[in-house]
Design a protein around this motif. Structure first.
Motif, PDB file in Angstrom:
ATOM      1  N   UNK A 183      11.897  12.920  -9.413  1.00 29.29           N
ATOM      2  CA  UNK A 183      12.505  12.021 -10.377  1.00 29.29           C
ATOM      3  C   UNK A 183      13.174  12.796 -11.487  1.00 29.29           C
ATOM      4  N   UNK A 184      13.968  12.087 -12.280  1.00 32.56           N
ATOM      5  CA  UNK A 184      14.731  12.725 -13.350  1.00 32.56           C
ATOM      6  C   UNK A 184      13.969  12.861 -14.652  1.00 32.56           C
ATOM      7  N   UNK A 185      12.916  12.065 -14.834  1.00 36.46           N
ATOM      8  CA  UNK A 185      12.137  12.142 -16.065  1.00 36.46           C
ATOM      9  C   UNK A 185      10.687  11.818 -15.745  1.00 36.46           C
ATOM     10  N   UNK A 186       9.821  11.986 -16.751  1.00 37.62           N
ATOM     11  CA  UNK A 186       8.388  11.793 -16.538  1.00 37.62           C
ATOM     12  C   UNK A 186       8.069  10.384 -16.039  1.00 37.62           C
ATOM     13  N   UNK A 187       8.695   9.380 -16.634  1.00 39.11           N
ATOM     14  CA  UNK A 187       8.432   8.007 -16.221  1.00 39.11           C
ATOM     15  C   UNK A 187       8.769   7.764 -14.764  1.00 39.11           C
ATOM     16  N   UNK A 188       9.924   8.249 -14.332  1.00 44.19           N
ATOM     17  CA  UNK A 188      10.312   8.069 -12.935  1.00 44.19           C
ATOM     18  C   UNK A 188       9.377   8.829 -12.003  1.00 44.19           C
ATOM     19  N   UNK A 189       8.940   9.994 -12.406  1.00 42.89           N
ATOM     20  CA  UNK A 189       8.016  10.780 -11.583  1.00 42.89           C
ATOM     21  C   UNK A 189       6.680  10.060 -11.421  1.00 42.89           C
ATOM     22  N   UNK A 190       6.174   9.483 -12.522  1.00 46.70           N
ATOM     23  CA  UNK A 190       4.909   8.747 -12.429  1.00 46.70           C
ATOM     24  C   UNK A 190       5.070   7.501 -11.569  1.00 46.70           C
ATOM     25  N   UNK A 191       6.156   6.773 -11.774  1.00 44.83           N
ATOM     26  CA  UNK A 191       6.404   5.570 -10.971  1.00 44.83           C
ATOM     27  C   UNK A 191       6.443   5.909  -9.484  1.00 44.83           C
ATOM     28  N   UNK A 192       7.193   6.926  -9.125  1.00 45.41           N
ATOM     29  CA  UNK A 192       7.318   7.294  -7.703  1.00 45.41           C
ATOM     30  C   UNK A 192       5.985   7.716  -7.095  1.00 45.41           C
ATOM     31  N   UNK A 193       5.168   8.446  -7.864  1.00 44.97           N
ATOM     32  CA  UNK A 193       3.859   8.870  -7.352  1.00 44.97           C
ATOM     33  C   UNK A 193       2.966   7.654  -7.118  1.00 44.97           C
ATOM     34  N   UNK A 194       2.927   6.743  -8.084  1.00 42.91           N
ATOM     35  CA  UNK A 194       2.111   5.533  -7.921  1.00 42.91           C
ATOM     36  C   UNK A 194       2.615   4.703  -6.748  1.00 42.91           C
ATOM     37  N   UNK A 195       3.919   4.524  -6.664  1.00 45.21           N
ATOM     38  CA  UNK A 195       4.491   3.740  -5.559  1.00 45.21           C
ATOM     39  C   UNK A 195       4.140   4.372  -4.205  1.00 45.21           C
ATOM     40  N   UNK A 196       4.251   5.677  -4.120  1.00 47.30           N
ATOM     41  CA  UNK A 196       3.967   6.365  -2.851  1.00 47.30           C
ATOM     42  C   UNK A 196       2.518   6.134  -2.414  1.00 47.30           C
ATOM     43  N   UNK A 197       1.585   6.260  -3.345  1.00 50.62           N
ATOM     44  CA  UNK A 197       0.174   6.088  -3.000  1.00 50.62           C
ATOM     45  C   UNK A 197      -0.122   4.620  -2.662  1.00 50.62           C
ATOM     46  N   UNK A 198       0.419   3.699  -3.430  1.00 48.68           N
ATOM     47  CA  UNK A 198       0.220   2.277  -3.098  1.00 48.68           C
ATOM     48  C   UNK A 198       0.824   1.941  -1.738  1.00 48.68           C
ATOM     49  N   UNK A 199       1.948   2.547  -1.412  1.00 51.50           N
ATOM     50  CA  UNK A 199       2.579   2.319  -0.109  1.00 51.50           C
ATOM     51  C   UNK A 199       1.721   2.818   1.054  1.00 51.50           C
ATOM     52  N   UNK A 200       0.752   3.697   0.756  1.00 50.42           N
ATOM     53  CA  UNK A 200      -0.168   4.181   1.790  1.00 50.42           C
ATOM     54  C   UNK A 200      -1.275   3.167   2.079  1.00 50.42           C
ATOM     55  N   UNK A 201      -1.324   2.076   1.303  1.00 47.40           N
ATOM     56  CA  UNK A 201      -2.290   1.023   1.558  1.00 47.40           C
ATOM     57  C   UNK A 201      -3.426   0.917   0.555  1.00 47.40           C
ATOM     58  N   UNK A 202      -3.378   1.709  -0.503  1.00 45.37           N
ATOM     59  CA  UNK A 202      -4.422   1.605  -1.523  1.00 45.37           C
ATOM     60  C   UNK A 202      -4.207   0.341  -2.344  1.00 45.37           C
ATOM     61  N   UNK A 203      -5.304  -0.266  -2.771  1.00 42.14           N
ATOM     62  CA  UNK A 203      -5.233  -1.509  -3.543  1.00 42.14           C
ATOM     63  C   UNK A 203      -5.029  -1.243  -5.030  1.00 42.14           C
ATOM     64  N   UNK A 204      -5.611  -0.168  -5.520  1.00 42.31           N
ATOM     65  CA  UNK A 204      -5.497   0.191  -6.931  1.00 42.31           C
ATOM     66  C   UNK A 204      -5.315   1.692  -7.058  1.00 42.31           C
ATOM     67  N   UNK A 205      -4.448   2.075  -7.993  1.00 43.48           N
ATOM     68  CA  UNK A 205      -4.184   3.490  -8.246  1.00 43.48           C
ATOM     69  C   UNK A 205      -4.265   3.735  -9.744  1.00 43.48           C
ATOM     70  N   UNK A 206      -4.954   4.805 -10.113  1.00 41.53           N
ATOM     71  CA  UNK A 206      -5.016   5.250 -11.499  1.00 41.53           C
ATOM     72  C   UNK A 206      -4.422   6.652 -11.545  1.00 41.53           C
ATOM     73  N   UNK A 207      -3.508   6.871 -12.489  1.00 43.29           N
ATOM     74  CA  UNK A 207      -2.864   8.165 -12.658  1.00 43.29           C
ATOM     75  C   UNK A 207      -3.274   8.744 -14.008  1.00 43.29           C
ATOM     76  N   UNK A 208      -3.621  10.029 -14.004  1.00 40.76           N
ATOM     77  CA  UNK A 208      -3.938  10.732 -15.242  1.00 40.76           C
ATOM     78  C   UNK A 208      -3.195  12.058 -15.265  1.00 40.76           C
ATOM     79  N   UNK A 209      -3.142  12.643 -16.440  1.00 41.84           N
ATOM     80  CA  UNK A 209      -2.633  14.001 -16.564  1.00 41.84           C
ATOM     81  C   UNK A 209      -3.719  14.988 -16.209  1.00 41.84           C
ATOM     82  N   UNK A 210      -3.471  16.247 -16.519  1.00 43.70           N
ATOM     83  CA  UNK A 210      -4.448  17.276 -16.162  1.00 43.70           C
ATOM     84  C   UNK A 210      -5.065  17.955 -17.377  1.00 43.70           C
TER      85      UNK A 210
END
Length: 170
Positions: free
Chosen positions: A79-106
């Motif tokens: 993605x081009x910015x942090x927001x787009x990168x987070x959105x794409x990561x969440x979308x990718x994991x949800x697309x794998x069939x997970x019902x809920x996804x939580x994203x955190x930094x490191x």
């Protein structure tokens, strides 16, 4: 409920990691600190009944992260910015069939399994969960359905990120 956590990170490297600490720490110490944060997170994730994904900034040495998270799934950040990168990561994991996804930094030395579990608990009754920080940002964002608009926020890293994200979520 089928839950997943995404740890958003980069490969810790001297001079490229935790650079805001450089006036106080040497580049090697900054990288060591980042590795320590990742190892602490790995211990927390091991105690939870979740699937782990690591979303990493593209790096030829990304497989070094497997020394800390050997059983995780890996997703390059896109993605081009942090927001787009987070959105794409969440979308990718949800697309794998997970019902809920939580994203955190490191870089969350005070985070516990209770923090992550509270995000999943909030998602049982809500579509989005956000864990605020005292500096106006957030340490956790969770979703049951990927919502791009939540990540169209100006000024990531500023003192109004949480407030702007909540407004976008509404």
């Amino acid at each position: 409920m089928k839950n997943a956590v995404i740890c958003f990170t980069r490969v810790p490297k001297p001079g490229l990691t935790k650079t805001r600490l450089l006036p106080v720490l040497r580049p090697e110490q900054c990288a060591d600190l980042h590795w320590a944060f990742l190892k602490d997170l790995a211990e927390i994730y091991k105690k939870m009944d979740i699937h782990l994904f690591v979303a990493y900034i593209s790096d030829p040495d990304w497989e070094q992260l497997k020394t800390v998270f050997p059983s995780a799934g890996y997703i390059p950040q896109k993605g081009n910015d942090l927001g787009e990168k987070m959105y794409r990561a969440i979308r990718k994991v949800l697309d794998l069939g997970y019902e809920s996804v939580v994203l955190t930094g490191s870089d969350l030395p005070l985070i516990t399994a209770d923090h992550l579990n509270s995000g999943f608990s909030a998602l049982e009754e809500n579509d989005i969960a956000i864990g605020p920080t005292s500096d106006g940002g957030y340490y956790l964002i969770g979703m049951k359905k990927a919502c791009r608009d939540v990540f169209r926020v100006e000024g990531y890293g500023g003192s109004s990120v949480f407030e702007n994200t909540v407004a976008a979520a509404k």
